[in-house]
Design an enzyme around this catalytic site. Structure first.
Site, PDB file in Angstrom:
ATOM      1  N   GLY A   1       0.709  -1.371  -0.111  1.00  0.00           N
ATOM      2  CA  GLY A   1       0.229  -0.032  -0.102  1.00  0.00           C
ATOM      3  C   GLY A   1       0.742   1.438   0.067  1.00  0.00           C
TER       4      GLY A   1
ATOM      5  N   GLU B   1       4.122   4.075   6.317  1.00  0.00           N
ATOM      6  CA  GLU B   1       2.669   3.236   5.889  1.00  0.00           C
ATOM      7  C   GLU B   1       1.587   3.930   5.362  1.00  0.00           C
ATOM      8  OE1 GLU B   1       1.298   0.630   5.682  1.00  0.00           O
ATOM      9  OE2 GLU B   1       1.071  -0.605   7.350  1.00  0.00           O
ATOM     10  N   ASP B   2       0.800   3.273   4.600  1.00  0.00           N
ATOM     11  CA  ASP B   2      -0.221   4.042   3.872  1.00  0.00           C
ATOM     12  C   ASP B   2      -1.279   4.358   4.959  1.00  0.00           C
ATOM     13  OD1 ASP B   2      -0.822   1.498   4.335  1.00  0.00           O
ATOM     14  OD2 ASP B   2      -1.801   1.150   2.553  1.00  0.00           O
TER      15      ASP B   2
ATOM     16  N   ASP C   1      -4.544   1.029  10.971  1.00  0.00           N
ATOM     17  CA  ASP C   1      -5.870   0.859  11.508  1.00  0.00           C
ATOM     18  C   ASP C   1      -6.090   0.709  12.813  1.00  0.00           C
ATOM     19  OD1 ASP C   1      -8.800   0.179  10.350  1.00  0.00           O
ATOM     20  OD2 ASP C   1      -8.060  -1.769  10.756  1.00  0.00           O
TER      21      ASP C   1
ATOM     22  N   LYS D   1      -6.565   5.733  11.509  1.00  0.00           N
ATOM     23  CA  LYS D   1      -8.001   5.804  12.113  1.00  0.00           C
ATOM     24  C   LYS D   1      -8.140   5.676  13.555  1.00  0.00           C
ATOM     25  CE  LYS D   1      -9.847   3.086   7.783  1.00  0.00           C
ATOM     26  NZ  LYS D   1     -10.082   1.598   7.636  1.00  0.00           N
TER      27      LYS D   1
ATOM     28  N   PHE E   1     -13.609   2.186   5.496  1.00  0.00           N
ATOM     29  CA  PHE E   1     -12.600   1.481   4.433  1.00  0.00           C
ATOM     30  C   PHE E   1     -12.385   2.483   3.431  1.00  0.00           C
ATOM     31  CE2 PHE E   1     -11.230  -1.106   1.188  1.00  0.00           C
ATOM     32  CZ  PHE E   1     -10.350  -1.868   2.072  1.00  0.00           C
ATOM     33  N   VAL E   2     -11.187   2.784   3.033  1.00  0.00           N
ATOM     34  CA  VAL E   2     -11.029   3.737   2.010  1.00  0.00           C
ATOM     35  C   VAL E   2     -10.131   3.061   0.956  1.00  0.00           C
ATOM     36  CG1 VAL E   2     -10.883   5.934   3.466  1.00  0.00           C
ATOM     37  CG2 VAL E   2      -8.921   4.485   3.023  1.00  0.00           C
TER      38      VAL E   2
ATOM     39  N   ASP F   1      -6.052  -0.526  -1.571  1.00  0.00           N
ATOM     40  CA  ASP F   1      -6.554  -1.547  -2.478  1.00  0.00           C
ATOM     41  C   ASP F   1      -8.000  -1.853  -1.971  1.00  0.00           C
ATOM     42  OD1 ASP F   1      -4.982  -2.972  -0.592  1.00  0.00           O
ATOM     43  OD2 ASP F   1      -5.932  -4.925  -1.656  1.00  0.00           O
TER      44      ASP F   1
ATOM     45  N   ARG G   1      -5.598   0.738  -6.358  1.00  0.00           N
ATOM     46  CA  ARG G   1      -4.300   1.184  -5.994  1.00  0.00           C
ATOM     47  C   ARG G   1      -3.956   2.343  -6.857  1.00  0.00           C
ATOM     48  NH1 ARG G   1      -2.287  -1.972  -1.896  1.00  0.00           N
ATOM     49  NH2 ARG G   1      -2.541  -4.226  -2.146  1.00  0.00           N
TER      50      ARG G   1
HETATM   51  P1  IMP Z   1      -3.590  -2.585  10.882  1.00  0.00           P
HETATM   52  O1  IMP Z   1      -2.540  -3.600  11.202  1.00  0.00           O
HETATM   53  O2  IMP Z   1      -4.964  -3.036  11.438  1.00  0.00           O
HETATM   54  O3  IMP Z   1      -3.302  -1.143  11.382  1.00  0.00           O
HETATM   55  O4  IMP Z   1      -3.779  -2.498   9.392  1.00  0.00           O
HETATM   56  C1  IMP Z   1      -2.887  -1.855   8.454  1.00  0.00           C
HETATM   57  C2  IMP Z   1      -2.978  -2.310   7.203  1.00  0.00           C
HETATM   58  O5  IMP Z   1      -4.517  -2.676   6.623  1.00  0.00           O
HETATM   59  C3  IMP Z   1      -2.658  -0.823   5.982  1.00  0.00           C
HETATM   60  O6  IMP Z   1      -1.235  -1.016   5.835  1.00  0.00           O
HETATM   61  C4  IMP Z   1      -3.501  -1.454   4.925  1.00  0.00           C
HETATM   62  O7  IMP Z   1      -2.550  -2.303   4.388  1.00  0.00           O
HETATM   63  C5  IMP Z   1      -4.556  -2.126   5.516  1.00  0.00           C
HETATM   64  N1  IMP Z   1      -5.864  -1.239   5.689  1.00  0.00           N
HETATM   65  C6  IMP Z   1      -6.425  -0.661   6.877  1.00  0.00           C
HETATM   66  N2  IMP Z   1      -7.485  -0.022   6.712  1.00  0.00           N
HETATM   67  C7  IMP Z   1      -7.540   0.074   5.087  1.00  0.00           C
HETATM   68  C8  IMP Z   1      -8.380   0.862   4.471  1.00  0.00           C
HETATM   69  O8  IMP Z   1      -9.320   1.286   4.985  1.00  0.00           O
HETATM   70  N3  IMP Z   1      -8.337   0.464   3.044  1.00  0.00           N
HETATM   71  C9  IMP Z   1      -7.370  -0.058   2.681  1.00  0.00           C
HETATM   72  N4  IMP Z   1      -6.384  -0.719   3.259  1.00  0.00           N
HETATM   73  C10 IMP Z   1      -6.663  -0.565   4.620  1.00  0.00           C
HETATM   74 MG    MG Z   2      -0.175  -1.439   4.260  1.00  0.00          MG
END
Ligand code: IMP
Ligand code: MG
Length: 175
Positions: free
Chosen positions: A46, A100-101, A104, A132, A153-154, A160, A166
């Site tokens: 991402g 990071e993109d 979450d 978030k 979700f985005v 993606d 993407r």
């Molecule tokens: P985390 O481990 O829950 O913080 O998730 C992080 C990863 O989940 C990010 O690097 C993204 O690749 C993916 N992700 C989380 N939220 C979204 C979203 O809203 N859209 C797309 N990918 C997401």
């Molecule tokens: Mg990611």
């Protein structure tokens, strides 16, 4: 509005606003790391778009590397982090910025921070385009945040839905 597979997404953050905010973060990093040569570690897949724009807006010397982890399937976090491509570079006594993109739950970043910390960097920072806050279950110190967004979700700008979206230059939110 756009459709990807069975989901509908609405425009959320314009390409212009993204570019502007990324340029601000690049300027901040250039100031904060003046006289240093930080390694930017992009989290695949991402972050490739954000990292590309961010790197170009940094005016000090940097190095770039990548890791690949996965915690997501479709639009939901699976709760476990898989290491798909490891960290093959020397980081001893280096300044490191993990890029990071989106953060979450924070699970992926927690895992990445531990992974990098084991390599004894002198300085370790996190830059994320999106955060978030309502979804965060693993508290983290994030030095550079592009935008704080609600728990929806985005897609776009590197992010993606099931592998698609993407390449969209702007950001869309699930309707
Ligand atoms: P985390 O481990 O829950 O913080 O998730 C992080 C990863 O989940 C990010 O690097 C993204 O690749 C993916 N992700 C989380 N939220 C979204 C979203 O809203 N859209 C797309 N990918 C997401
Ligand atoms: Mg990611």
């Amino acid at each position: 509005m756009i459709s990807i597979k069975d989901k509908v997404f609405v425009p959320y953050i314009t390409a212009n606003s993204l570019q502007q905010r990324v340029a601000e973060i690049g300027a901040e990093i250039s100031r904060d790391f003046k006289g240093d040569c930080p390694v930017l570690i992009g989290v695949l897949n991402g972050s490739f778009v954000f990292l590309s724009d961010l790197a170009k807006s940094i005016s000090i010397p940097i190095e770039v590397s990548f890791v690949k982890v996965s915690s997501y399937s479709g639009t939901n976090s699976t709760g476990e982090v898989k290491n798909l491509l490891g960290l093959d570079i020397e980081l001893n006594n280096r300044s490191v910025i993990i890029v990071e993109d989106i953060i979450d739950t924070g699970l992926s970043m927690k895992h990445l921070l531990e992974m990098v910390q084991r390599k004894n960097p002198k300085k370790l920072a996190v830059a994320t385009l999106l955060l978030k806050p309502e979804a965060l279950t693993h508290p983290l110190k994030v030095s550079y945040i592009g935008f704080e967004i609600p728990n929806k979700f985005v897609v776009g700008y590197g992010m993606d839905f099931d592998g698609l979206g993407r390449n969209l230059p702007e950001l869309y939110q699930l309707k």
